[in-house]
Design a protein around this motif. Structure first.
Motif, short mmCIF file in Angstrom:
data_model
loop_
_atom_site.label_atom_id
_atom_site.label_comp_id
_atom_site.label_asym_id
_atom_site.label_seq_id
_atom_site.Cartn_x
_atom_site.Cartn_y
_atom_site.Cartn_z
N LEU A 142 -16.97 15.14 -27.38
CA LEU A 142 -16.08 15.97 -26.94
C LEU A 142 -15.90 17.23 -27.60
CD1 LEU A 142 -12.57 14.58 -25.55
CD2 LEU A 142 -12.80 16.81 -27.12
N GLN A 143 -15.91 17.13 -28.67
CA GLN A 143 -15.89 18.60 -29.53
C GLN A 143 -17.19 19.24 -29.37
OE1 GLN A 143 -13.21 19.78 -30.91
NE2 GLN A 143 -11.79 18.21 -30.46
N SER A 144 -18.37 18.54 -29.66
CA SER A 144 -19.61 19.16 -29.67
C SER A 144 -19.88 19.79 -28.32
CB SER A 144 -20.77 18.18 -30.05
OG SER A 144 -20.77 17.43 -31.15
N PHE A 145 -19.48 19.26 -27.23
CA PHE A 145 -19.62 19.93 -25.84
C PHE A 145 -18.91 21.05 -25.85
CE2 PHE A 145 -18.80 19.95 -21.12
CZ PHE A 145 -20.09 20.12 -20.86
N ALA A 146 -17.85 20.90 -26.33
CA ALA A 146 -17.10 22.60 -26.21
C ALA A 146 -17.62 23.56 -27.12
CB ALA A 146 -15.59 22.05 -26.67
N TRP A 147 -17.88 23.25 -28.31
CA TRP A 147 -18.44 24.26 -29.25
C TRP A 147 -19.93 24.36 -29.14
CZ3 TRP A 147 -14.84 27.05 -31.86
CH2 TRP A 147 -13.67 26.44 -31.94
N LYS A 148 -20.69 23.58 -28.91
CA LYS A 148 -22.09 23.72 -28.67
C LYS A 148 -22.82 24.19 -27.53
CE LYS A 148 -23.05 20.72 -32.85
NZ LYS A 148 -23.83 19.80 -33.30
N VAL A 149 -21.89 23.78 -26.43
CA VAL A 149 -22.47 23.88 -25.03
C VAL A 149 -21.57 25.04 -24.21
CG1 VAL A 149 -22.79 23.10 -22.79
CG2 VAL A 149 -23.33 21.83 -24.95
N LEU A 150 -20.29 24.75 -23.91
CA LEU A 150 -19.50 25.55 -23.27
C LEU A 150 -19.19 26.97 -23.70
CD1 LEU A 150 -16.74 23.09 -21.67
CD2 LEU A 150 -18.85 23.94 -20.61
#
Length: 345
Positions: free
Chosen positions: A319-327
């Motif tokens: 969940l956190q990786s998706f926000a910081w590394k993708v979105l």
């Protein structure tokens, strides 16, 4: 707004009182509409079930019955809870939702507070809910509530960044922070020299729309971003110690927030209350506009709940990786591309 509708001169305090009453009524009403249409019926049909059918015609009064049931339940405070903070936390969450409603226009003259920085104001007050969630988690004197509160706060803070960055592209293209101005820019815009349907930003800002919708899902802590309230992971999240009316308040806040965020998405990307064939200043849009806005809100809400019932839960690290590394990187690229294209064209 009220002077126009009523055709009489009202004192400022009278006008404010009417606006507060309307906005206060919108939150539970929107929660009932979304709860019935999507939570009880759409999910049922997606799973080949009927949903509630006994409470009123077609199960229409099921949520009303549930609300009455919650009101009858005992209001329990944990023995070691900080009672004042525990009691007030659900209302902080709902107040955040109430304040967002104030800035969302549903017609040329139908808006609670037509400020020139409406986008900034709406996104700013939406962050207040984080405080209420932390208050609920910490004051419950329960380690699972605290864990859920901290996870929810971390998630909301992380996904507020792509939420805001997704809106920046719209602001650049519209050249205004005013929500009414953004609607006007879409209504008066053209696509390849054709202005029949204006220029709804969902076409030119489709990447921003997708990011905005994903961030909304996370802000609502709904699947696939429901780790902070997942019963199988941490018993029940920040509201696990709440009963009766206070638990119902969290429920109303969640669905009311879904409704108002869908309204924001409709304004930012779908042209809001405007519909092709009407002048922006037409008084008819004060009647037609709310109906158009409601239809667009229901469409966006359908997307929100469709995702909720479709995708599996993400782990906390995912969940956190998706926000910081993708979105966030994609939203920054979208901002740069929008700025470049704005200057070139």
């Amino acid at each position: 707004m009220t002077d126009l509708v009523l055709g009489i001169e009202l004192a400022y305090w009278q006008e404010t009182l009417i606006k507060v009453g309307v906005v206060a009524a919108l939150v539970p009403t929107s929660a009932l509409i979304l709860g019935y249409v999507f939570l009880l019926k759409m999910m049922s049909f997606m799973q080949s079930r009927l949903g509630p059918m006994e409470s009123g015609p077609y199960g229409l009064l099921q949520l009303v019955g549930d609300g009455v049931k919650f009101l009858q339940k005992e209001d329990i405070f944990p023995a070691k809870a900080d009672k004042w903070v525990f009691a007030f936390a659900p209302f902080v969450v709902v107040i955040s939702t109430l304040l967002i409603f104030v800035f969302v226009p549903v017609g040329p003259d139908l808006v609670g507070s037509p400020v020139d920085t409406g986008v900034f104001a709406a996104l700013a007050v939406s962050s207040i809910s984080v405080i209420g969630i932390l208050m609920a988690g910490w004051s419950s004197a329960n380690k699972y509530s605290l864990m859920g509160g901290l996870r929810a706060a971390g998630q909301l803070i992380a996904y507020e960044l792509p939420l805001v960055l997704a809106v920046v592209g719209v602001v650049i293209q519209a050249e205004t922070l005013s929500l009414q101005g953004i609607i006007g820019a879409q209504a008066e815009g053209e696509i390849f020299g054709i202005g029949a349907i204006g220029n709804p930003f969902i076409i030119t800002q489709f990447v921003g729309f997708v990011i905005f919708m994903i961030a909304i899902q996370a802000e609502l802590t709904q699947t696939p971003f429901d780790m902070p309230v997942a019963e199988s992971e941490i018993v029940g999240g920040y509201q696990v110690e709440y009963t009766g009316f206070r638990f119902l308040t969290f429920f109303i806040g969640e669905f009311g927030t879904a409704f108002v965020f869908a309204g924001l998405a409709s304004v930012l990307f779908l042209g809001g209350w405007w519909v092709p064939g009407f002048d922006l200043d037409s008084n008819a849009l004060n009647v037609v506009g709310p109906l158009v806005m409601f239809a667009k809100i229901m469409f966006v809400s359908f997307l929100i709940f469709w995702f909720r019932f479709t995708y599996p839960r993400m782990r906390e690290d995912q969940l956190q990786s998706f926000a910081w590394k993708v979105l966030i990187p994609v939203s920054l690229v979208n901002i740069v591309a929008t700025g470049v294209l704005k200057v070139v064209f």
